[in-house]
Design an enzyme around this catalytic site. Structure first.
Site: not given
Length: 197
Positions: A131, A154, A162-163, A191
């Protein structure tokens, strides 16, 4: 058909006729809404636990609604294709362009808009950002809490990832107000190269 009413300065939003397509994904049901100009929202309904990969190492992502019956425009259909690629193999979703986005939050000049655009453009598949660092990248190093607020608002999770935003102290942090933390962990694993969702 739904007509959305916007507030001051959202005239184009009020003129949008949005369509919604539901998909059954490894994260459960996802609803994608948009107009002819682009995607407005993605909603993760969290109606099932995240799925396992099948024997071939792939995930399925199936359309529940008939896009022709829904009358979906090209950007909404492109979003469906992008999501199918993403869940099958996130690396396959790197190449095709993202669908056009048409939610007013993403077209404004607020700090939240800047944060979301920065996240979209700068943080790639398999990467995470704190962040704090995202606040710096968006031009205001002291706005860490505002970054958290932007993540909560979002409108298009997965497309704007945002993850991938995590606390500096470690761990995966909160997702969807804490209700979706298990989804965030799954997405980050999905991912990673060779990752298991």
């Amino acid at each position: 058909m739904k007509r959305r009413r916007g507030g001051r300065g959202r005239e184009s939003e009020s003129q949008c006729t949005q369509k919604t397509i539901s998909l059954q994904t490894p994260l459960g049901t996802i609803q994608v809404s948009g107009c002819e100009a682009g995607v407005h929202t993605i909603r993760l309904l969290m109606d099932v636990a995240p799925a396992e990969r099948n024997d071939q190492g792939h995930m399925s992502c199936e359309v529940i609604d008939d896009p022709a019956a829904v009358g979906a425009g090209p950007e909404l259909l492109h979003c469906v294709d992008w999501l199918r690629d993403y869940f099958s193999d996130p690396r396959a979703a790197r190449g095709p362009r993202l669908p056009q986005l048409h939610h007013p939050t993403l077209r404004g000049d607020s700090f939240s808009s800047q944060v979301l655009r920065t996240l979209l453009q700068e943080v790639r598949f398999g990467e995470t950002v704190s962040y704090q660092h995202l606040a710096e990248m968006a031009g205001n190093p002291r706005a860490v809490r505002a970054v958290g607020g932007a993540m909560r608002r979002n409108p298009v999770p997965l497309l704007i990832p945002c993850h991938r935003v995590v606390p500096s102290s470690g761990g995966s942090g909160s997702y969807m107000g804490g209700r979706g933390n298990h989804l965030k962990v799954w997405l980050l694993a999905h991912e990673r190269p060779g990752g298991e969702g």
